[in-house]
Design a protein around this motif. Structure first.
Motif, short mmCIF file in Angstrom:
data_model
loop_
_atom_site.label_atom_id
_atom_site.label_comp_id
_atom_site.label_asym_id
_atom_site.label_seq_id
_atom_site.Cartn_x
_atom_site.Cartn_y
_atom_site.Cartn_z
N MET A 124 11.37 35.37 57.33
CA MET A 124 10.62 36.57 57.89
C MET A 124 11.81 37.59 58.38
N LYS A 125 11.56 38.78 58.26
CA LYS A 125 12.43 39.92 58.61
C LYS A 125 12.30 40.21 60.14
N GLN A 126 13.51 40.37 60.77
CA GLN A 126 13.21 41.15 62.02
C GLN A 126 12.44 42.26 62.08
N GLY A 127 11.65 42.53 63.19
CA GLY A 127 10.90 43.86 63.38
C GLY A 127 11.98 45.03 63.75
N ILE A 128 11.25 46.21 63.09
CA ILE A 128 12.12 47.46 63.32
C ILE A 128 12.10 47.90 64.79
N ILE A 129 13.45 48.36 65.31
CA ILE A 129 13.32 48.77 66.63
C ILE A 129 13.42 50.36 66.51
N VAL A 130 12.47 51.07 66.88
CA VAL A 130 12.63 52.51 67.02
C VAL A 130 12.98 52.95 68.36
N LEU A 131 14.25 53.51 68.45
CA LEU A 131 14.93 53.57 69.85
C LEU A 131 14.85 55.00 70.06
N LEU A 132 13.84 55.62 70.66
CA LEU A 132 13.86 57.10 71.09
C LEU A 132 14.70 57.38 72.29
N ASN A 133 15.65 58.27 71.95
CA ASN A 133 16.37 58.87 73.12
C ASN A 133 16.27 60.30 73.46
N GLY A 134 15.72 60.60 74.68
CA GLY A 134 15.49 61.89 74.98
C GLY A 134 15.45 62.06 76.60
N THR A 135 15.59 63.06 77.22
CA THR A 135 15.27 63.46 78.66
C THR A 135 13.94 62.98 78.95
N SER A 136 13.71 63.10 80.26
CA SER A 136 12.19 63.14 80.86
C SER A 136 11.69 64.41 80.18
N SER A 137 10.14 64.24 79.59
CA SER A 137 9.67 65.26 79.48
C SER A 137 9.90 65.98 77.99
N ALA A 138 11.07 65.23 77.22
CA ALA A 138 11.36 65.49 75.82
C ALA A 138 10.09 65.33 74.83
N GLY A 139 9.28 64.45 75.22
CA GLY A 139 8.23 64.00 74.23
C GLY A 139 8.22 62.81 73.78
N GLN A 199 -1.12 55.60 64.36
CA GLN A 199 -1.21 55.56 62.94
C GLN A 199 -1.25 54.03 61.97
N LYS A 200 -1.80 54.20 60.83
CA LYS A 200 -2.38 52.96 60.26
C LYS A 200 -1.30 52.37 59.10
N GLU A 201 -0.25 53.14 58.69
CA GLU A 201 0.56 52.49 57.83
C GLU A 201 1.59 51.60 58.17
N ILE A 202 2.19 51.47 59.34
CA ILE A 202 3.11 50.74 59.98
C ILE A 202 2.71 50.16 61.22
N LEU A 203 2.41 48.73 61.59
CA LEU A 203 2.13 48.45 63.04
C LEU A 203 3.25 48.66 63.94
N PHE A 204 3.21 49.27 64.85
CA PHE A 204 4.03 49.41 65.96
C PHE A 204 3.57 48.97 67.26
N HIS A 205 4.55 48.36 68.24
CA HIS A 205 4.15 48.03 69.88
C HIS A 205 4.91 48.86 70.55
N HIS A 206 4.43 49.59 71.42
CA HIS A 206 5.39 50.53 72.33
C HIS A 206 5.38 49.86 73.51
N LEU A 207 6.88 49.72 73.99
CA LEU A 207 7.28 48.87 75.14
C LEU A 207 8.02 50.11 75.76
N SER A 208 7.71 50.36 77.07
CA SER A 208 8.12 51.44 78.07
C SER A 208 8.54 50.49 79.23
N ILE A 209 9.70 51.15 79.79
CA ILE A 209 10.46 50.52 80.98
C ILE A 209 9.52 50.77 82.06
N ASP A 210 8.74 51.99 82.13
CA ASP A 210 7.96 52.40 83.09
C ASP A 210 6.79 51.32 83.29
#
Length: 194
Positions: free
Chosen positions: A1-16, A27-38
């Motif tokens: 089994m492959k490791q899951g992709i980690i999408v690492l978004l780097n930006g300042t506060s309020s960058a989006g 979206q429905k094509e690729i399942l993602f789980h959002h982990l936020s430090i907050d």
């Protein structure tokens, strides 16, 4: 089994970053789980407030000291959870502010051998200031104070400019990159910072 992709978004506060994360998780094509430090900090605060609703400290501790005491242990749990999700084959979106060398080095230590797509979420200082004023839930000047530290990286797998693209378009650009089967190499090329 492959490791899951980690999408690492780097930006300042309020960058989006969070808006892009929501679009990616919806979206429905690729399942993602959002982990936020907050979320990790909110959960800790909820635990303390619910477990000890009537607690009366006998001594005042300023917010900066509290943050310093709690940040490293909670951040370590956060990093470990990202790694665990990837190990379980789950795709993870990490929205973060890489504004100091220690934080960057911690991510690098934990994620160096995982498929990490390093994405710069770009926005001008002027627009960040405008967004902070509209939001009203961020300290004015926070994004400006982070700007030079966050955007010191000159190598990303992909950059998305949130002034030119809306969150849906940014998410589509990220998905297109993932589906193109290009190598995620930028994060692996970076070295620890001193």
């Amino acid at each position: 089994m492959k490791q899951g992709i980690i999408v690492l978004l780097n930006g300042t506060s309020s960058a989006g970053k969070t808006s892009i994360s929501i679009e990616l998780t919806n979206q429905k094509e690729i399942l993602f789980h959002h982990l936020s430090i907050d979320d990790f900090f909110h959960n800790y605060n909820d635990f303390i407030n619910n477990k000890f609703p009537d607690i009366e400290p006998t001594r005042k501790v300023n917010d900066q000291d509290v943050a310093q005491i709690l940040f490293d242990p909670i951040a370590s749990m956060y990093y470990a959870t990202i790694k665990l999700f990837s190990e379980m084959g789950l795709n993870v979106i990490v929205d973060t502010v890489l504004d100091n060398d220690k934080r960057f080095n911690d991510y690098l230590d934990v994620l160096f051998d995982h498929p990490t797509l390093f994405i710069g979420v770009i926005c001008s200082k002027e627009e960040l200031i405008r967004r902070e004023q509209i939001r009203g839930d961020r300290e004015i000047g926070l994004a400006n104070s982070q700007f030079d530290k966050v955007y010191c990286f000159n190598e990303y797998d992909l950059e998305v400019n949130t002034e030119k693209l809306n969150p849906t378009e940014c998410a589509e650009k990220i998905l297109s990159f993932i589906k193109s089967d290009q190598d995620y190499s930028a994060f692996k090329k970076l070295t620890k910072r001193k």
